[in-house]
Design a protein around this motif. Structure first.
Motif, PDB file in Angstrom:
ATOM      1  N   HIS A 160       4.050   5.664  -6.943  1.00  0.00           N
ATOM      2  CA  HIS A 160       2.732   5.041  -6.776  1.00  0.00           C
ATOM      3  C   HIS A 160       2.670   3.702  -7.502  1.00  0.00           C
ATOM      4  N   ASP A 161       3.203   3.650  -8.708  1.00  0.00           N
ATOM      5  CA  ASP A 161       3.180   2.403  -9.469  1.00  0.00           C
ATOM      6  C   ASP A 161       4.026   1.328  -8.791  1.00  0.00           C
ATOM      7  N   LEU A 162       5.170   1.729  -8.249  1.00  0.00           N
ATOM      8  CA  LEU A 162       6.027   0.777  -7.561  1.00  0.00           C
ATOM      9  C   LEU A 162       5.330   0.194  -6.339  1.00  0.00           C
ATOM     10  N   ILE A 163       4.704   1.064  -5.560  1.00  0.00           N
ATOM     11  CA  ILE A 163       3.994   0.601  -4.369  1.00  0.00           C
ATOM     12  C   ILE A 163       2.864  -0.346  -4.748  1.00  0.00           C
ATOM     13  N   THR A 164       2.127   0.010  -5.799  1.00  0.00           N
ATOM     14  CA  THR A 164       1.005  -0.830  -6.233  1.00  0.00           C
ATOM     15  C   THR A 164       1.485  -2.182  -6.745  1.00  0.00           C
ATOM     16  N   ARG A 165       2.520  -2.179  -7.560  1.00  0.00           N
ATOM     17  CA  ARG A 165       3.029  -3.433  -8.105  1.00  0.00           C
ATOM     18  C   ARG A 165       3.578  -4.335  -7.010  1.00  0.00           C
ATOM     19  N   GLN A 166       4.246  -3.747  -6.034  1.00  0.00           N
ATOM     20  CA  GLN A 166       4.767  -4.560  -4.934  1.00  0.00           C
ATOM     21  C   GLN A 166       3.615  -5.119  -4.109  1.00  0.00           C
ATOM     22  N   HIS A 167       2.627  -4.293  -3.827  1.00  0.00           N
ATOM     23  CA  HIS A 167       1.520  -4.699  -2.968  1.00  0.00           C
ATOM     24  C   HIS A 167       0.665  -5.789  -3.610  1.00  0.00           C
ATOM     25  N   GLU A 168       0.408  -5.643  -4.896  1.00  0.00           N
ATOM     26  CA  GLU A 168      -0.550  -6.529  -5.560  1.00  0.00           C
ATOM     27  C   GLU A 168       0.102  -7.644  -6.362  1.00  0.00           C
ATOM     28  N   GLY A 169       1.418  -7.684  -6.421  1.00  0.00           N
ATOM     29  CA  GLY A 169       2.097  -8.672  -7.242  1.00  0.00           C
ATOM     30  C   GLY A 169       1.915 -10.092  -6.728  1.00  0.00           C
ATOM     31  N   PRO A 170       2.141 -11.077  -7.589  1.00  0.00           N
ATOM     32  CA  PRO A 170       1.989 -12.483  -7.197  1.00  0.00           C
ATOM     33  C   PRO A 170       3.108 -12.929  -6.266  1.00  0.00           C
ATOM     34  N   VAL A 171       2.888 -14.043  -5.605  1.00  0.00           N
ATOM     35  CA  VAL A 171       3.950 -14.618  -4.784  1.00  0.00           C
ATOM     36  C   VAL A 171       5.009 -15.233  -5.688  1.00  0.00           C
ATOM     37  N   ARG A 187      -5.266  -2.487   6.850  1.00  0.00           N
ATOM     38  CA  ARG A 187      -4.794  -3.533   5.952  1.00  0.00           C
ATOM     39  C   ARG A 187      -4.113  -3.025   4.700  1.00  0.00           C
ATOM     40  N   GLY A 188      -4.595  -1.952   4.134  1.00  0.00           N
ATOM     41  CA  GLY A 188      -4.235  -1.585   2.773  1.00  0.00           C
ATOM     42  C   GLY A 188      -2.768  -1.335   2.501  1.00  0.00           C
ATOM     43  N   HIS A 189      -1.985  -0.953   3.518  1.00  0.00           N
ATOM     44  CA  HIS A 189      -0.607  -0.562   3.238  1.00  0.00           C
ATOM     45  C   HIS A 189       0.339  -1.755   3.219  1.00  0.00           C
ATOM     46  N   ARG A 190      -0.094  -2.922   3.707  1.00  0.00           N
ATOM     47  CA  ARG A 190       0.816  -4.057   3.797  1.00  0.00           C
ATOM     48  C   ARG A 190       0.423  -5.163   2.825  1.00  0.00           C
ATOM     49  N   ARG A 191       1.407  -5.742   2.219  1.00  0.00           N
ATOM     50  CA  ARG A 191       1.231  -6.953   1.418  1.00  0.00           C
ATOM     51  C   ARG A 191       1.283  -8.130   2.401  1.00  0.00           C
ATOM     52  N   MET A 192       0.195  -8.880   2.502  1.00  0.00           N
ATOM     53  CA  MET A 192       0.108  -9.967   3.474  1.00  0.00           C
ATOM     54  C   MET A 192       0.332 -11.309   2.779  1.00  0.00           C
ATOM     55  N   ILE A 193       1.410 -11.975   3.170  1.00  0.00           N
ATOM     56  CA  ILE A 193       1.749 -13.281   2.628  1.00  0.00           C
ATOM     57  C   ILE A 193       1.388 -14.345   3.659  1.00  0.00           C
ATOM     58  N   ALA A 194       0.822 -15.457   3.209  1.00  0.00           N
ATOM     59  CA  ALA A 194       0.421 -16.525   4.118  1.00  0.00           C
ATOM     60  C   ALA A 194       0.787 -17.881   3.524  1.00  0.00           C
ATOM     61  N   VAL A 195       1.111 -18.805   4.403  1.00  0.00           N
ATOM     62  CA  VAL A 195       1.264 -20.210   4.030  1.00  0.00           C
ATOM     63  C   VAL A 195       0.118 -20.961   4.689  1.00  0.00           C
ATOM     64  N   LEU A 196      -0.679 -21.641   3.876  1.00  0.00           N
ATOM     65  CA  LEU A 196      -1.881 -22.317   4.352  1.00  0.00           C
ATOM     66  C   LEU A 196      -1.706 -23.830   4.293  1.00  0.00           C
ATOM     67  N   ASP A 197      -2.282 -24.495   5.283  1.00  0.00           N
ATOM     68  CA  ASP A 197      -2.307 -25.960   5.321  1.00  0.00           C
ATOM     69  C   ASP A 197      -3.768 -26.381   5.341  1.00  0.00           C
ATOM     70  N   SER A 225       4.945  -7.167   4.011  1.00  0.00           N
ATOM     71  CA  SER A 225       5.951  -6.298   3.416  1.00  0.00           C
ATOM     72  C   SER A 225       5.282  -5.097   2.766  1.00  0.00           C
ATOM     73  N   TRP A 226       6.064  -4.044   2.589  1.00  0.00           N
ATOM     74  CA  TRP A 226       5.571  -2.835   1.935  1.00  0.00           C
ATOM     75  C   TRP A 226       6.767  -2.021   1.473  1.00  0.00           C
ATOM     76  N   VAL A 227       6.531  -1.057   0.614  1.00  0.00           N
ATOM     77  CA  VAL A 227       7.579  -0.160   0.147  1.00  0.00           C
ATOM     78  C   VAL A 227       7.582   1.080   1.025  1.00  0.00           C
ATOM     79  N   GLY A 228       8.746   1.387   1.598  1.00  0.00           N
ATOM     80  CA  GLY A 228       8.882   2.577   2.418  1.00  0.00           C
ATOM     81  C   GLY A 228      10.232   3.226   2.188  1.00  0.00           C
ATOM     82  N   GLU A 229      10.291   4.529   2.339  1.00  0.00           N
ATOM     83  CA  GLU A 229      11.553   5.239   2.152  1.00  0.00           C
ATOM     84  C   GLU A 229      12.500   4.981   3.322  1.00  0.00           C
ATOM     85  N   LEU A 230      13.728   4.632   2.996  1.00  0.00           N
ATOM     86  CA  LEU A 230      14.800   4.496   3.975  1.00  0.00           C
ATOM     87  C   LEU A 230      15.731   5.687   3.827  1.00  0.00           C
TER      88      LEU A 230
END
Length: 435
Positions: free
Chosen positions: A4-15, A69-79, A94-99
C-alpha cells in the motif's frame, strides 16, 4: 515498504526534477495532475484520445473517465502559451501492478497513455516524460517497468524489449472439425453484468501461474464487458461461462458475431476475451466456438504463441496464426528482478549488463540452487555473457531464447545454450490484454 505504501508513494510522488528542468528551459511544464481536478483531467483525457487518433471525448466519456482516475498517476506536459493551455501537449500514465514471472510475481511500474501532440514534436517531451518516470520508479525500488505499445520502434532506445509476443488466430471452421477432448462440464449464456462479477477472481486465479500477465488495471473489466456508462454498442457483446462437473465456474468468455449477409453460414465470431482455469474449461469454451451454428470463421487475439488449440482441430491449415510484438519490459533493478523469479535448474552465470540510462547496469553473478531459487550479487569476476538491459528484459520471462539473441548479435555469451537453459520456463508466456 508495504504494498500500500509503495502504491501511494508512486501515485503521489513528484515528477522527476531533471526532466522538469529540461522542459522548463523550453517554456514547458512537467506536472503530476491531482486526482480531484476535473478540469485538468478533462484536458488530459482530450489529449490522450487525440494522441491515439480518437474523437473528442463525449460528456459521457468524460464523466465515466473521472470515475477511474484514482489508480493511475497522470503525468502531463503543459504549454501555457498554447490557445488551449488546459490540454496537455504530452501525457503519460503509470501505476504499480503485479507482473507474473516464472514461479512468482514482482511489482512493476506499468506505463500507458503516452502521447505527444503533433504540434510539439522534436522538443524532447516524450524523452523527458519516459526517462523521468523510469528514474522515479527505480528510485522507489521497483525492479521493472512494463508497457504495451502501438509503435514497436519507439521504446528500444529506453531499454525496453519485447518479452511477450501475442498470437492472433483465424480459423476456417468449415475445414476444421473439433478434434480435441470432450469436456466434462457445460457452457451457458450469462448476462454481461454477471460476467463482470465473475471475471476478476477467475483472472487472478489464472494469472498467478501465467508468466507475462499483469494485474488488471481498474476499469478494464467494465470496458471489456461493455458495462461502462459510455460503452458503445454494448449489446453486440455476449457472455458465456463454463461450469465444471463439480459445479465450479472455471471458464469465461466474451464474444461478438458479425453476420455475413451474402452467406449466413459464413458469419464470423470474434472472441474478445477467453479465460480458462484448467484444460477442461479451455477445451469446453473453444469447442463451443468451433462448433457454433452459422459460423464460418472464428477469430481471437492476444493468445499465447503455443496455444493447445492448434492441436485440437482436425486441419491445422484451417488456422492462420499471426504473431506480433506485444508486452515490453524494462529492467530497473537487475538483482531484484532476477532473484524475483524461479528457474528450472541449478546454475551460475556472470552477466555484464549495460544500461545507457545508468539505472540497472553492472556485473552480477546469478546463482541458482537445486530448488530453482536465485541469489544475485555484484561481482568483479570475468563475465560469461555481455548484454544490454533490453536483451536481459527480452529473455527474462523465458519466451525469447538467449540462443536466438546471440545469433542475432544482441548477446555476446560464451555458452548461449547454457544461458538459454537457465532462463527457459515450461509454461507458455502470455499477456491476455492491452493496457
Amino acid at each position: 515498504m508495504s504494498a500500500h505504501d509503495l502504491i501511494t508513494r508512486q501515485h503521489e510522488g513528484p515528477v522527476d526534477a531533471a526532466s522538469a528542468a529540461r522542459l522548463a528551459g523550453d517554456g514547458l511544464q512537467l506536472v503530476r495532475l491531482a486526482d480531484d481536478d476535473d478540469r485538468a483531467f478533462d484536458g488530459w483525457q482530450a489529449a490522450v484520445t487525440r494522441g491515439f487518433l480518437g474523437d473528442e471525448p463525449t460528456d459521457a466519456q468524460r464523466e465515466t473517465g473521472r470515475g477511474f482516475r484514482g489508480h493511475r498517476r497522470m503525468i502531463a506536459v503543459l504549454d501555457e502559451s498554447a490557445p488551449q493551455p488546459e490540454v496537455p501537449v504530452g501525457t503519460l500514465a503509470s501505476w504499480v501492478g503485479e507482473l507474473t514471472v516464472p514461479g512468482g510475481v514482482v511489482d512493476s511500474c506499468a506505463i500507458s497513455s503516452v502521447t505527444v501532440a503533433p504540434t510539439h514534436r522534436r522538443r524532447g517531451i516524450w524523452r523527458a516524460m519516459m526517462e523521468g518516470e523510469l528514474r522515479t520508479a527505480a528510485a522507489l525500488g521497483l525492479p521493472v517497468a512494463s508497457l504495451t505499445v502501438s509503435e514497436s520502434t519507439l521504446y528500444g532506445r529506453f531499454g525496453f524489449a519485447q518479452a511477450v509476443a501475442a498470437a492472433s488466430i483465424e480459423i476456417d471452421v468449415k475445414r476444421a472439425a473439433w478434434a480435441g477432448p470432450s469436456p466434462s462440464g457445460r457452457v451457458d449464456f450469462i448476462a454481461r453484468e454477471r460476467w463482470r462479477e465473475l471475471a476478476p477472481d477467475l483472472f487472478d486465479r489464472i494469472r498467478a501461474h501465467a508468466p507475462g500477465e499483469v494485474e488488471m488495471p481498474r476499469g478494464h473489466w467494465d470496458r471489456f464487458a461493455g458495462t461502462r456508462a459510455d460503452a458503445e454498442k454494448p449489446g453486440h457483446t455476449r457472455a458465456v461461462q463454463y461450469t465444471a462437473a463439480s459445479g465450479e465456474i472455471t471458464g469465461l468468455a466474451l464474444y461478438s458475431v458479425d453476420e455475413n449477409h451474402d452467406d449466413f453460414t459464413r458469419s464470423t465470431v470474434t472472441i474478445a476475451y477467453l479465460a480458462a482455469a484448467d484444460a477442461d474449461a479451455y477445451a469446453g469454451l473453444w469447442r463451443f466456438f468451433i462448433e457454433m451454428d452459422l459460423i464460418g470463421t472464428v477469430r481471437a487475439s492476444e493468445l499465447a504463441v503455443d496455444e493447445p488449440l492448434l492441436w485440437m482441430i482436425s486441419d491445422r491449415r484451417a488456422a492462420t496464426l499471426t504473431l506480433r510484438d506485444h508486452h515490453y519490459l524494462r529492467v530497473l533493478d537487475t538483482p531484484a528482478l532476477l532473484s524475483g523469479r524461479r528457474y528450472e535448474g541449478a546454475g551460475s552465470v556472470v552477466l555484464d549488463v549495460h544500461d545507457p540510462l545508468g539505472l540497472a547496469g553492472g556485473r552480477f553473478r546469478l546463482s541458482v540452487d537445486e530448488g530453482g531459487a536465485a541469489s544475485v550479487t555484484e561481482t568483479g569476476d570475468p563475465a560469461d555473457a555481455h548484454l544490454g538491459v533490453a536483451e536481459l528484459a527480452a529473455i527474462f520471462l523465458g519466451q525469447v531464447s538467449a540462443v536466438t539473441l546471440a545469433a542475432a548479435g544482441r548477446i555476446d555469451a560464451q555458452d548461449p545454450v547454457a544461458l538459454a537453459r537457465l532462463f527457459g520456463w515450461h509454461l507458455p508466456v502470455r499477456l491476455s490484454y492491452w493496457y
